[in-house]
Design a protein around this motif. Sequence first.
Motif, PDB file in Angstrom:
ATOM      1  N   LYS A   1     -20.621  82.811  42.539  1.00  0.00           N
ATOM      2  CA  LYS A   1     -21.398  81.944  41.562  1.00  0.00           C
ATOM      3  C   LYS A   1     -20.574  81.240  40.602  1.00  0.00           C
ATOM      4  CE  LYS A   1     -26.219  83.703  41.995  1.00  0.00           C
ATOM      5  NZ  LYS A   1     -26.225  84.927  42.762  1.00  0.00           N
TER       6      LYS A   1
ATOM      7  N   THR B   1     -17.361  82.266  39.348  1.00  0.00           N
ATOM      8  CA  THR B   1     -16.708  83.204  38.496  1.00  0.00           C
ATOM      9  C   THR B   1     -15.982  84.110  39.406  1.00  0.00           C
ATOM     10  OG1 THR B   1     -19.016  83.078  37.471  1.00  0.00           O
ATOM     11  CG2 THR B   1     -17.266  84.548  36.684  1.00  0.00           C
TER      12      THR B   1
ATOM     13  N   ARG C   1     -25.642  96.138  36.170  1.00  0.00           N
ATOM     14  CA  ARG C   1     -24.613  95.722  35.592  1.00  0.00           C
ATOM     15  C   ARG C   1     -24.254  94.468  36.547  1.00  0.00           C
ATOM     16  NH1 ARG C   1     -20.382  96.762  32.091  1.00  0.00           N
ATOM     17  NH2 ARG C   1     -22.117  97.832  30.559  1.00  0.00           N
ATOM     18  N   ALA C   2     -24.021  94.849  38.027  1.00  0.00           N
ATOM     19  CA  ALA C   2     -23.583  94.092  38.982  1.00  0.00           C
ATOM     20  C   ALA C   2     -24.573  92.721  38.849  1.00  0.00           C
ATOM     21  CB  ALA C   2     -23.313  94.632  40.364  1.00  0.00           C
ATOM     22  N   LYS C   3     -25.619  93.023  39.029  1.00  0.00           N
ATOM     23  CA  LYS C   3     -26.679  92.088  39.115  1.00  0.00           C
ATOM     24  C   LYS C   3     -26.598  90.987  37.858  1.00  0.00           C
ATOM     25  CE  LYS C   3     -31.296  92.409  39.353  1.00  0.00           C
ATOM     26  NZ  LYS C   3     -32.495  93.129  39.783  1.00  0.00           N
ATOM     27  N   SER C   4     -26.340  91.686  36.661  1.00  0.00           N
ATOM     28  CA  SER C   4     -26.163  90.643  35.389  1.00  0.00           C
ATOM     29  C   SER C   4     -24.934  90.030  35.261  1.00  0.00           C
ATOM     30  CB  SER C   4     -26.244  91.608  34.293  1.00  0.00           C
ATOM     31  OG  SER C   4     -25.006  92.225  34.165  1.00  0.00           O
ATOM     32  N   MET C   5     -24.055  90.385  36.411  1.00  0.00           N
ATOM     33  CA  MET C   5     -22.758  89.468  36.547  1.00  0.00           C
ATOM     34  C   MET C   5     -22.794  88.602  37.719  1.00  0.00           C
ATOM     35  SD  MET C   5     -20.503  90.997  34.174  1.00  0.00           S
ATOM     36  CE  MET C   5     -19.208  90.212  34.654  1.00  0.00           C
ATOM     37  N   GLY C   6     -24.177  88.589  38.327  1.00  0.00           N
ATOM     38  CA  GLY C   6     -24.191  87.472  39.248  1.00  0.00           C
ATOM     39  C   GLY C   6     -24.074  88.109  40.816  1.00  0.00           C
ATOM     40  N   LEU C   7     -23.845  89.388  40.966  1.00  0.00           N
ATOM     41  CA  LEU C   7     -23.877  90.105  42.289  1.00  0.00           C
ATOM     42  C   LEU C   7     -25.067  90.711  42.426  1.00  0.00           C
ATOM     43  CD1 LEU C   7     -20.279  91.636  41.987  1.00  0.00           C
ATOM     44  CD2 LEU C   7     -20.991  89.380  42.671  1.00  0.00           C
ATOM     45  N   ALA C   8     -25.714  90.330  43.672  1.00  0.00           N
ATOM     46  CA  ALA C   8     -26.808  90.987  44.214  1.00  0.00           C
ATOM     47  C   ALA C   8     -27.018  90.868  45.597  1.00  0.00           C
ATOM     48  CB  ALA C   8     -28.298  90.183  43.504  1.00  0.00           C
TER      49      ALA C   8
END
Lengths: 603, 74
Positions: free
Chosen positions: B54, B56, B26-33
């Motif tokens: 990113k 946001t 979920r975090a990745k889909s929000m741009g957090l990786a």
Amino acid sequence: MSKIALLGQPNSGKSTLFNALTGSHQHVGNWPGKTVERCEGSYKYKDETISVVDLPGSYSLAADSEEEKITRDFIIDGTADLIIVMADSSQLARSLYMLADFSKLDAPALLLLNMEDVARLQGKQINIQLLEERLGIPVLSFVAADRKRYESLKEKIYYALKNTPKLKWDKCEDGQEFKWIETLLQDVVTAKENQYSMSKFDKIATGRILGKVTACIAMLLAFACSMVIAAPIMGVGTMIPQFFTPLLQKVMDSFGIHAFIASIVSVLVPNTIYFSFSMAGFVFGVNFVFVFLEDIGYIARVAYVFDGLMSKLGAQGKSICPMIMGFGCTIGGAAGSRVIDNYGQRLLTIAMTWAVPCAAIWSVIPVLATYFFGSGAVFVVLGILIYMILMITIVSKVFGKKLSPVEDRTGLIMELPPYHKVHWKNVLYTAWTRAFDIFKRALRTIFLISVLVYLLTFSGSGRIEDSVLYHVGILVEPVTKFFGMGWQTFMAFLSSAFAKEAVLGVLNAIFAGDGSLLSGTFEAKALGVDSSVLATVMPTVISKAEALAFMFAVSFNVPCIMALSSTYRETHSLKWTVRMALFYTGSALVISCIIYHIANIFL
Amino acid sequence: MKLLETTENQIYTLVDIGNDAHFSRRAKSMGLAAGTKIRVIRKQDKMPILLFAKDTLIAVNRKDAEGIEVNINV
């Protein structure tokens, strides 16, 4: 007929796009066997009918939730001729994640870069042509809330459907999504370097205490605004029975038509239209305010500050909006639940909102409580508020298991979008279509239930003793006594499920012998209630324990038929609406029973 | 250090999103990786952490923030 599907993360503007494309040509149901909403609609362009499927909002195609599984399977299935993948122009590096995930599947697509206006304001420029060349699929810069742009979108879709364009850019490998996006976007986006700083208002709106206070004030204002917007519409509604009932009555009388039929025509029909009209007016008001708050980006802040509290109940932060709205009107609560993007949580929120006593109850309870307890009425009101919290918790436990499975619940991680300028046309259009929709459908539901209530309350002589409800009431009194209610209060309890204001009207008909049960139920809002008679007669017949039990039963009974009908509209699930109704009726009787027997010891 | 131990207005790079597969996707889909640059915007007691990544503003709840490892950018 061609079929297109909309793919995008929650908050990507997907539902705005869906509504604007399909207008009133949509039907909403559930994916077979799932508690996930399925929205399908259609529109016409150049003599071709194009059907649109709104894929359930999901963050990725990882199949983590019911929504994501459905979305993923649907794309792999190949049922759609074209998938519209949505991304946010103002934050491409992040929002192209869905496209990266999508590239792993093989399906024809069109990329829609929404929020072009926000990106422009931020000084970002996107080289659409370059992006289109690289991807090999059509790319369109867009503002979903701007209705002027839809012609160009429809045209683009029309031609894309003929070519079924597929991505020619490399497939993204697992775990390499951001690298994939970075390579893709090289030289595509030019942006001014500007550092984000939080606005003063946002500091308040996201504050731990201040944010919650602001949100509550905003919701109360939202309720007030909805009322102001709805009032003229409701006012026109009130005039329908006021004008037509006496008129129709006269016409019926002059033809010598039997009173049974005459009242159906003169009382039932105008009142059904009036109820549906008021309901639609209110739904319009609520939607207008909520779509506005969502459009400008404020609802996300409410979701943020209330997430901690609401997630404990299995819902999400946004759920607080309909619940506060519920203090005003449960219909508003049900209509306002649209802000919740997850279907299961939306149902759960509505179920919890039912436990919030509405303004009509608050107008009845203090009056009744004063008749019986004088200044002690304050404690009755307090008790109801405390029980409300308990009831919400119970409902969240009972319904939460199925509607918001624990394994699907994730800790909060959400985007707080920048504040936008409002798109008035979109707000108006959405509010209007929803209100009109509810008006059309409410007519039938309300009429059917009204007929039922009518049959129960009709008496040829006008005396209560000649109504079916009276006979039923007397017959079941030994049973209802156990639950703490005699026939009089039980009848009022039943009628409270019709309209909460009817409680006083019916009690008035019973105790003051003033007006028939029929008019007590249907015209409660219009008729004045002779409170002096009620205040003196009622306490001599009804014990304090019974009165207390009755007040709790009414407050936590199923909401009125209009709320019931709008719940059915919003959930479009008869199964869940009936389940909720049965649960509330049952639990109202149980709480009445408990309170009666305990109060009997002390009072 | 953990995301919970960061200070406001500092820039960090995400090193590890934690062990919960569901959350990290979920975090990745929000741009957090891992590798994402973030700026911590607001940390309040008992409230999710607000960070900017990113382009946001993103809120991350405290429980998951405990599992997120970051490095300070100098």
